[in-house]
Enzyme design. Structure first.
Site, PDB file in Angstrom:
ATOM      1  N   GLU A  35      14.749 -77.040 -16.403  1.00  0.00           N
ATOM      2  CA  GLU A  35      15.568 -76.197 -15.520  1.00  0.00           C
ATOM      3  C   GLU A  35      14.961 -76.009 -14.128  1.00  0.00           C
ATOM      4  O   GLU A  35      15.684 -75.734 -13.171  1.00  0.00           O
ATOM      5  CB  GLU A  35      15.805 -74.818 -16.156  1.00  0.00           C
ATOM      6  CG  GLU A  35      16.804 -74.831 -17.307  1.00  0.00           C
ATOM      7  CD  GLU A  35      18.242 -75.140 -16.850  1.00  0.00           C
ATOM      8  OE1 GLU A  35      18.638 -74.682 -15.769  1.00  0.00           O
ATOM      9  OE2 GLU A  35      18.943 -75.850 -17.603  1.00  0.00           O
ATOM     10  N   HIS A  37      13.460 -78.405 -12.351  1.00  0.00           N
ATOM     11  CA  HIS A  37      13.972 -79.552 -11.585  1.00  0.00           C
ATOM     12  C   HIS A  37      15.449 -79.354 -11.240  1.00  0.00           C
ATOM     13  O   HIS A  37      15.887 -79.676 -10.131  1.00  0.00           O
ATOM     14  CB  HIS A  37      13.851 -80.834 -12.410  1.00  0.00           C
ATOM     15  CG  HIS A  37      12.449 -81.237 -12.765  1.00  0.00           C
ATOM     16  ND1 HIS A  37      11.973 -81.219 -14.044  1.00  0.00           N
ATOM     17  CD2 HIS A  37      11.423 -81.677 -11.993  1.00  0.00           C
ATOM     18  CE1 HIS A  37      10.725 -81.637 -14.067  1.00  0.00           C
ATOM     19  NE2 HIS A  37      10.350 -81.911 -12.827  1.00  0.00           N
TER      20      HIS A  37
END
Ligand code: ATP
Ligand code: MG
Length: 285
Positions: A35, A37
């Site tokens: 999450e 990224h």
């Protein structure tokens, strides 16, 4: 979504995007997406008309004792995730595409890179600066997105961009955390179940120091000691460092009278985790 492995192919794709006048956002990653990224990808999607993500586990930023070979990889899953995010293109070169036989050119900063993570990972930030330079030259983005979790990395790359008159505008995205406060990181994968339970101690230490700061403590040594003591209370964690440094040049700080970076790193059996917060005295005025 198109996937490219060759420099020339992604370059032609970018040339076409630019002909259409689309603003290009770029999110460099080492894959094994989480999450954190995706927060970068979503911010890029929000403010750019086209988004390219790179997935490249960069050997030059790993030390000889580091985990390059066993770094977690799952490109099939990564591509599925990026497809769902409606990314325009993914650049997934192999190592020889980026570092062909006879490769000898490196980007080195003479400041900012010897302290904090640079002390325990000599050469790491030269590897980062080198690969980011190459990726910027290949992708030629208008904006490039980096996570606050890697605070020193943000400052190193921003300095490099400024010093070398590079084009991309840097965008920093806030650290995404698990519900218990642990910063998301691909390397969390290395934690045993018990270590995973213990890992939020890093963020708790930073939060305890931040609370003291908000209560008026302005002495860096005393604030860092709070983090050190919190980490010492967790037998599964071994501290690497807890330090306060100036922004943006990462110089030592005697007394906090402007925003500073409080950063820390801990070792678990197979993982080294990092985290940071900005202490901003302005907030109190
Ligand atoms: N929890 C997070 N919140 C926001 N950004 C993040 C987070 N984790 C990573 N990023 C950002 O994603 C980009 C790619 O980082 P990278 O692929 O190294 O992931 P990572 O989780 O940091 O992996 P590792 O911990 O193994 O280095 C970097 O700009 C990094 O700062
Ligand atoms: Mg990382």
């Amino acid at each position: 979504m198109v996937v490219f492995q060759k420099n020339d192919e992604i370059k032609s794709f970018v040339t076409e995007l630019k002909k259409m006048g689309r603003t290009l956002g770029f999110v460099p990653t080492m894959g094994y997406l989480h999450e954190g990224h995706l927060a970068l990808v979503r911010e890029a999607k929000k403010i750019c008309q086209a988004v390219i993500v790179s997935i490249f586990v960069n050997p030059t930023q790993f030390g000889p004792q580091d985990d390059f070979e066993r770094y977690p990889r799952d490109s099939e899953r990564d591509l599925r995730i990026l497809e769902e995010e409606e990314v325009d293109a993914v650049f997934m070169p192999n190592v020889t595409e980026i570092y062909p036989q006879g490769y000898v050119t490196y980007v080195t900063l003479k400041g900012l890179t010897d302290c904090l993570c640079g002390r325990s990972r000599p050469g790491h930030f030269d590897g980062v600066a080198t690969v980011v330079t190459k990726l910027f030259n290949i992708v030629r983005p208008d904006k490039a997105f980096f996570g606050q979790k890697d605070g020193q990395q943000v400052l190193v790359i921003r300095k490099m961009v400024e010093n070398l008159n590079m084009e991309p505008e840097m965008v920093t995205v806030a650290t995404v955390r698990e519900p218990d406060g642990l910063a998301m990181s691909s390397r969390n994968f290395y934690l045993s179940a018990e270590e995973r339970k213990a890992a939020p101690v890093l963020y708790r230490g930073l939060m305890a120091a931040q609370a003291a700061f908000e209560n008026g403590e302005r002495n860096p040594e005393r604030l860092c000691k709070i983090v050190v003591e919190m980490l010492a209370g967790e037998p599964l964690a071994r501290i690497d460092y807890a330090e306060i440094r100036s922004i943006p040049n990462l110089e030592p700080v005697e007394i906090i009278n402007r925003p500073v970076l409080l950063a820390a790193a801990v070792y678990f059996t197979k993982a080294r985790l990092i985290d940071n917060v900005v202490l901003d005295p302005g907030k109190l005025l």
